[in-house]
Design a protein around this motif. Structure first.
Motif: not given
Length: 493
Positions: A5-14, A99-107
């Protein structure tokens, strides 16, 4: 339901852009996210759905290992069920787990660290200590917050009888394993003038300094919704229950990491990785309180800590359409003022949507208008054209969507884009993405022969609304001089 849903998050694009420039480090994150981005794109493709597959898988692993922690604490089926469901339906983990961010992997690395440490205490098998070293090393290559958690666990052990664990040769071996895994990033940091320090200073001056300790405390009490009572019970059991005395150090570790982040004005989600162990202990605690034959009461308790949180899901997980989401937020603004912090952005103003939601909108429109500017030029002119974007979200969007439009590589001096930015910005034509609503183009106008506004981001709920796309014609040498000076400065930071 919400993965695309919605689109890519700013951080995901980075992070997806980092995958196209693999290295042992970057300006704002260690390299693990870039490696995942490379694998994800190669295996699953470049859609929003594809980008979030790894995040979803890791979220599932967090739940799985939380259940295993319950088992190691001595809990059974009810404890596993309560801890796992409380975690699944926690607004904090719903918001950070897709979201494709380091947060979930860090957790996940935090949860695995706890699991392996408990496993070693229960079995005394050295293999778990060495696996712990691997997890901490990979965790440091994912997010530097792993260092804070590891130190908190060590200090927590020192406060309890379990400190004896620290005085054996296997701990030194595991520490060496972690250091060796992390070492390439350390070397990269020194080779690039320790950008992590500059990043932290910038983060503190632009965001963290505005976080009040009272806000951090309040947010920790609400981010898990009604499941607050599960982790509070777990926290209490870890500290005071004789049956969990062996694992008391986990309670002390939570206190230490909480105090540290409170003092450092940490963001609310920095501590999320510590909650699964508290949920696990909470499941164990409720299981001790409620007799095994009290099926109705146990079922009622599980439902009590799940169903109310479903009402909060539209604020943290975009499973509704945009129109439905806006309606929910409008209702909350009028009738639930205590939720206003959800739509308060880094500018400390209240907006129609959360900042994360707004950061997922408008990118395809921006890229399309950049392509429109590029396609307005003749093939010969296109060979003499560069694209420049002010911030990493814009650069990431153009990098990602530009492939379908056959655009040249975008240049930017924002974030890690500095690492591969061209040495010169001196083409005859520059397509410029101005994130200051036309403010920056006015400052640059003396250094340009002429410019034309091609368009701007018009999507009303996008955070980038008003961002302009300009075609600069025949920029003068002083513009390139300014660019080179700024590039040299950025590369030293």
């Amino acid at each position: 339901m919400a993965i695309s849903h919605f689109g890519f998050h700013r951080d995901e694009l980075l992070h997806l852009a980092l995958g196209d420039h693999l290295d042992w480090g970057y300006k704002e994150v260690p390299p693990f996210i870039a490696l995942l981005a490379k694998i994800s794109t190669a295996v699953f493709g470049d859609s929003v759905f594809a980008a979030r597959i790894f995040s979803t898988l890791f979220s599932g692993l967090i739940i799985w290992f939380t259940g295993l922690i319950v088992v190691e604490l001595g809990g059974r089926k009810f404890a596993i069920t309560l801890a796992s469901l409380a975690l699944i339906f926690s607004p904090a983990f719903a918001a950070s787990g897709y979201l494709f961010q380091p947060v979930v992997f860090d957790q996940l690395w935090w949860v695995l660290t706890v699991y392996l440490l408990i496993k070693y205490l229960n079995t005394s098998l050295p293999k778990y200590i060495y696996l712990l070293g691997v997890v901490i090393g990979v965790g440091l290559l994912t997010k530097y917050t792993m260092a804070f958690f590891a130190v908190a666990l060590i200090l927590g052990l020192l406060f309890t009888k379990q400190r004896k664990v620290l005085w054996n040769r296997h701990i030194l071996g595991a520490a060496l394993v972690a250091i060796l895994i992390f070492l390439p990033n350390v070397i990269w940091q020194f080779q690039h003038h320790l950008p992590v320090i500059t990043h932290m200073k910038t983060l503190r001056s632009t965001q963290l300094d505005y976080i009040k300790p009272s806000d951090f405390i309040k947010q920790q009490l609400v981010v898990n919704g009604i499941a607050l009572f599960v982790w509070l019970v777990g926290f209490g059991f870890l500290l005071f229950s004789p049956r969990l005395r062996k694992f008391q150090f986990l309670g002390f570790a939570y206190i230490l990491i909480f105090i540290f982040l409170l003092e450092m004005s940490g963001k609310v989600y920095y501590i999320f990785g510590a909650y699964p162990m508290l949920f696990a202990a909470g499941g164990y605690g409720f299981e001790r309180w409620l007799k095994a034959r009290a099926y109705v009461l146990r079922t009622a308790v599980v439902l009590l800590f799940i169903l109310p949180n479903l009402l909060l899901f539209p604020f943290v997980l975009p499973f509704l359409s945009l129109g439905q989401t806006i309606s929910v937020f409008n209702y909350a603004k009028k009738n639930l003022p205590f939720l206003n912090f959800v739509t308060t952005w880094e500018d400390h103003k209240t907006h129609p949507l959360t900042q994360d939601y707004a950061d997922m909108l408008g990118w395809d429109e921006m890229a399309a208008k950049v392509a429109k500017a590029y396609n307005s030029l003749t093939p010969e002119q296109q060979k003499q054209t560069q694209i420049y974007a002010d911030n990493y979200g814009e650069a990431g969007a153009i990098h990602h969507f530009g492939k379908q439009y056959h655009l040249p590589e975008v240049a930017s001096l924002s974030s890690s884009f500095t690492l591969w930015a061209p040495d010169n910005l001196n083409a005859h034509y520059i397509i410029y993405v101005d994130d200051d609503n036309g403010g920056n183009i006015k400052k640059l106008s003396p250094f340009i022969e002429s410019y034309t506004k091609i368009g701007e981001v018009e999507f009303p709920y996008a955070r980038e609304k008003g961002t302009g796309i300009y075609l600069l014609i025949n920029p003068k040498q002083p513009l390139n001089d300014i660019y080179q000076k700024e590039l040299a400065k950025k590369r030293l930071e």
